[in-house]
Scaffold this motif. Structure first.
Motif, PDB file in Angstrom:
ATOM      1  N   GLU A   1      43.088 -21.307  36.052  1.00 37.36           N
ATOM      2  CA  GLU A   1      42.782 -20.701  37.352  1.00 37.36           C
ATOM      3  C   GLU A   1      42.831 -21.742  38.470  1.00 37.36           C
ATOM      4  O   GLU A   1      43.364 -21.477  39.547  1.00 37.36           O
ATOM      5  CB  GLU A   1      41.406 -20.034  37.320  1.00 37.36           C
ATOM      6  CG  GLU A   1      41.451 -18.637  36.724  1.00 37.36           C
ATOM      7  CD  GLU A   1      40.062 -18.068  36.464  1.00 37.36           C
ATOM      8  OE1 GLU A   1      40.000 -17.012  35.824  1.00 37.36           O
ATOM      9  OE2 GLU A   1      39.067 -18.682  36.895  1.00 37.36           O
ATOM     10  N   LEU A   2      42.316 -22.926  38.194  1.00 36.09           N
ATOM     11  CA  LEU A   2      42.352 -23.990  39.203  1.00 36.09           C
ATOM     12  C   LEU A   2      43.787 -24.370  39.537  1.00 36.09           C
ATOM     13  O   LEU A   2      44.150 -24.547  40.701  1.00 36.09           O
ATOM     14  CB  LEU A   2      41.577 -25.215  38.704  1.00 36.09           C
ATOM     15  CG  LEU A   2      40.057 -25.094  38.731  1.00 36.09           C
ATOM     16  CD1 LEU A   2      39.421 -26.249  37.979  1.00 36.09           C
ATOM     17  CD2 LEU A   2      39.552 -25.063  40.163  1.00 36.09           C
ATOM     18  N   LEU A   3      44.607 -24.477  38.498  1.00 34.06           N
ATOM     19  CA  LEU A   3      46.016 -24.830  38.723  1.00 34.06           C
ATOM     20  C   LEU A   3      46.716 -23.750  39.532  1.00 34.06           C
ATOM     21  O   LEU A   3      47.494 -24.040  40.446  1.00 34.06           O
ATOM     22  CB  LEU A   3      46.733 -25.020  37.381  1.00 34.06           C
ATOM     23  CG  LEU A   3      46.523 -26.371  36.734  1.00 34.06           C
ATOM     24  CD1 LEU A   3      47.124 -26.389  35.334  1.00 34.06           C
ATOM     25  CD2 LEU A   3      47.166 -27.471  37.579  1.00 34.06           C
ATOM     26  N   GLU A   4      46.428 -22.499  39.189  1.00 27.89           N
ATOM     27  CA  GLU A   4      47.061 -21.404  39.929  1.00 27.89           C
ATOM     28  C   GLU A   4      46.632 -21.413  41.392  1.00 27.89           C
ATOM     29  O   GLU A   4      47.450 -21.202  42.285  1.00 27.89           O
ATOM     30  CB  GLU A   4      46.722 -20.056  39.284  1.00 27.89           C
ATOM     31  CG  GLU A   4      47.858 -19.558  38.412  1.00 27.89           C
ATOM     32  CD  GLU A   4      47.415 -18.482  37.428  1.00 27.89           C
ATOM     33  OE1 GLU A   4      46.517 -17.700  37.802  1.00 27.89           O
ATOM     34  OE2 GLU A   4      47.959 -18.438  36.321  1.00 27.89           O
ATOM     35  N   THR A   5      45.343 -21.658  41.630  1.00 29.28           N
ATOM     36  CA  THR A   5      44.850 -21.743  43.008  1.00 29.28           C
ATOM     37  C   THR A   5      45.596 -22.830  43.768  1.00 29.28           C
ATOM     38  O   THR A   5      46.110 -22.599  44.873  1.00 29.28           O
ATOM     39  CB  THR A   5      43.344 -22.083  43.020  1.00 29.28           C
ATOM     40  OG1 THR A   5      42.659 -21.090  42.253  1.00 29.28           O
ATOM     41  CG2 THR A   5      42.794 -22.117  44.434  1.00 29.28           C
ATOM     42  N   ALA A   6      45.658 -24.010  43.180  1.00 27.03           N
ATOM     43  CA  ALA A   6      46.315 -25.136  43.854  1.00 27.03           C
ATOM     44  C   ALA A   6      47.766 -24.795  44.158  1.00 27.03           C
ATOM     45  O   ALA A   6      48.262 -25.045  45.260  1.00 27.03           O
ATOM     46  CB  ALA A   6      46.232 -26.391  42.988  1.00 27.03           C
ATOM     47  N   PHE A   7      48.447 -24.177  43.188  1.00 18.87           N
ATOM     48  CA  PHE A   7      49.864 -23.867  43.359  1.00 18.87           C
ATOM     49  C   PHE A   7      50.065 -22.816  44.444  1.00 18.87           C
ATOM     50  O   PHE A   7      50.901 -22.977  45.347  1.00 18.87           O
ATOM     51  CB  PHE A   7      50.449 -23.387  42.029  1.00 18.87           C
ATOM     52  CG  PHE A   7      51.928 -23.217  42.068  1.00 18.87           C
ATOM     53  CD1 PHE A   7      52.768 -24.305  42.139  1.00 18.87           C
ATOM     54  CD2 PHE A   7      52.487 -21.943  42.048  1.00 18.87           C
ATOM     55  CE1 PHE A   7      54.135 -24.149  42.188  1.00 18.87           C
ATOM     56  CE2 PHE A   7      53.852 -21.774  42.101  1.00 18.87           C
ATOM     57  CZ  PHE A   7      54.682 -22.878  42.168  1.00 18.87           C
TER      58      PHE A   7
END
Lengths: 360, 235
Positions: free
Chosen positions: A172-178
């Motif tokens: 989820e964190l990676l998706e947010t950043a992306f």
């Protein structure tokens, strides 16, 4: 230039005195010489108003000489038979000088006033521009920083706490950043487009273009953001090729679709239509969103305008003004209206003035 | 890892980009058993590396400090057909077209995803490995038999005009790669781009109507706005 200007003033003084002398010559049979002084006085006033202080004084001086030479008996000499005329000369000269300085002062004051009001006007414009720039800067820094906060936050969590987090949290964190990085990229793109349009630096690469292809490109660019939202495409059969800049007009359609996608309820469809109407290509994007308050329709394409919606929808308020800039650069028109039953219709008209020659 | 071991690992990639951050990101993302990476920060360094390192694919940034990217492409093309993929910022379509026309094979707009970059690199490697195109092209529902000149969509044979077929065959022979408008016009019609820009649009439109399920959402012939066309391959 100054010298020449000053010399011109004195030449005009001489001309005024010559004219006054000619007038006096005409009226000489009907008047005693003392009354001719009024004509010279008039010349001095004209000189003071039109030429300034020094040429006016010169006019008064030349006027005295001319009056003496041409009209005071004995005529055509500078000698004076009646000594009373010396007082007339003196009066003519002194009154001339006083009038000159008074008029010059008034002239100076009115110039000063004009300058002051010009400065006040400039200060007001500057203030208005500063206010706009401050609003712009606030908006830009907010829109730049918000995604950066999310990106930095997400990445720092992964960097520092990565091992402690569950797989799902990491994903989820990676998706947010992306997602936020993509949003930031779009925002920077919008800012660049806007700057280019404002600077008048967009150069159109006009090419005969297929409207279906244009729609296809915009839908492809929006594919991920649209998700499974229904988008209906209705193109009149036999649309001609239209001369336009494919890259920029694609940007227009993407911005319109993005707006519709952001404001309209998730399940509602978006419609794209194209038809030919009286020498114009008419391209429409309609949605079932909240529309725009009727009294704010005129501001729809203004920079940084956002429709008032309760839940804050992320956006720069630049998309539609970019659309307007691009459409107008094409010689086209863009307008928005509320639909019956709710929703917004944006209509673009592009001129079909240069029909593409169809060769076999 | 020894130099010899590093050399033996996979395909050689040369990155020519003056931005250290981008080289660093590419290094992390691409260094693997599949690829070994060599980096150059200037055009001249890139040209020497292309000759010394003999890469299998070159990733070239167009905005270099010392040399125009287009010149780098031309000078490499004087002696090598190594695939060159351009990394370029958005909205410089004219630069991309010039680079492709100068001999670059493909381009990616910055910022790009690593998945997309890997797909382009692999496609370039495949094309370089097989100079002869496969006699049968298949992607999704579309099947084109280049020997028999047959086009089959979802089991049904499609009738194309000779020009439409030539255009499809040209796209297939460069599957996955962008072809600029002028490259297509020159190869199919033998004319320069500015002469007949509309014939290509009309032919593409007609071809799409025949092979695409929904021509407003093409799945095979992809438009690269302002640049050209690309035949999408099933990855």
């Amino acid at each position: 230039m100054n010298l020449f200007g000053a010399a011109t003033g004195y030449i005009f003084s001489l001309v005024l005195v010559v004219i006054a002398t000619l007038v006096c010559e005409v009226i000489r049979p009907y008047l005693v010489p003392t009354n001719m002084v009024m004509v010279y006085q008039l010349a001095v006033v004209v000189a003071a108003v039109k030429l300034g202080l020094r040429p006016a004084i010169a006019t008064a001086f030349l006027g005295v000489l001319a009056f003496d030479f041409f009209f005071v008996p004995p005529r055509f000499t500078f000698s004076v038979a009646d000594k009373e005329y010396l007082i007339t000369f003196f009066g003519l000269f002194v009154v001339g000088v006083i009038i000159s300085s008074l008029v010059a002062k008034v002239r100076e004051q009115s110039q000063e006033q004009a300058r002051l009001s010009r400065q006040a006007e400039q200060a007001r414009i500057l203030q208005a521009r500063e206010n706009l720039e401050r609003a712009l800067l606030n908006s830009i820094s907010h829109d730049l920083r918000t995604p950066l906060v999310s990106i930095t936050g997400a990445l720092s969590a992964l960097k520092g706490e990565g091992e402690r987090l569950s797989d799902q949290a990491r994903r989820e964190l990676l998706e947010t950043a992306f997602d936020e990085a993509e949003r930031l990229n779009r925002f920077v793109g919008n800012l660049l487009d806007m700057t280019r349009i404002e600077a008048g630096a967009i150069r159109l690469n006009m090419e005969p273009s297929d409207i279906q292809e244009l729609v296809g490109c915009a839908l492809a660019a929006m594919e991920k953001r649209l998700g499974d939202r229904e988008v209906t495409v209705e193109l009149s059969p036999g649309l001609p090729l239209v001369s336009l800049d494919m890259v920029l007009m694609n940007q227009v359609l993407v911005n319109l679709l993005d707006n519709a996608n952001k404001y309209a309820p998730a399940q509602s469809p978006i419609e794209i239509q194209a038809s030919v109407r009286e020498g114009w290509l008419c391209l429409e994007v309609t949605d079932r969103g909240p529309g725009v308050p009727p009294d704010e329709l005129g501001r729809l394409f203004d920079k940084f305008y956002r429709i008032p919606v309760p839940e804050r929808v992320g956006g720069t308020g630049l998309g539609l003004s970019i659309c307007k800039g691009i459409v107008e650069a094409h010689g086209g028109k863009i307008r928005g209206e509320n639909r019956n039953g709710g929703g917004l219709r944006i209509e673009i008209l592009l001129p079909l003035t240069q029909p593409v020659s169809e060769k076999p | 890892m020894t130099a010899a071991a590093e050399k033996s690992s996979g395909h050689r990639l040369l990155v020519i980009d003056d931005e250290a951050a981008i080289r660093r990101f590419l290094h992390s993302a691409l260094s693997s058993e599949e690829f070994s990476l060599h980096e150059a920060a200037t055009g001249h360094a890139g040209l020497s590396a292309a000759a010394a390192f003999r890469p299998d694919v070159i990733l070239l940034d167009l905005g270099l400090p010392d040399l125009d990217g287009i010149d780098v492409i031309r000078r490499i093309r004087e002696w090598s057909q190594v695939p060159i993929i351009i990394l370029s910022v958005r909205e410089r379509e004219s630069d991309k077209v010039a680079a492709l026309d100068a001999g670059a094979d493909d381009y990616l707009s910055k910022p790009f995803g690593v998945g997309e970059l890997l797909a382009r690199i692999r496609a370039s490697l495949r094309r370089a490995a097989t100079s002869e195109s496969e006699p049968v092209f298949a992607s999704g529902d579309l099947l084109v038999d280049l020997n028999l000149r047959r086009v089959i969509l979802d089991g049904t044979e499609i009738q194309l005009t000779p020009t439409e077929y030539d255009l499809l065959r040209l796209l297939i022979s460069h599957a996955g790669k962008v072809l600029t408008h002028s490259q297509i016009l020159r190869q199919i019609w033998g004319i320069a781009h500015h002469e007949q820009p509309h014939v290509l649009r009309v032919t593409i439109s007609n071809l799409r109507k025949k092979i695409e399920r929904d021509p407003s959402r093409p799945k095979f012939i992809i438009t690269e706005p302002g640049v050209g066309y690309r035949l999408k391959t099933a990855e």
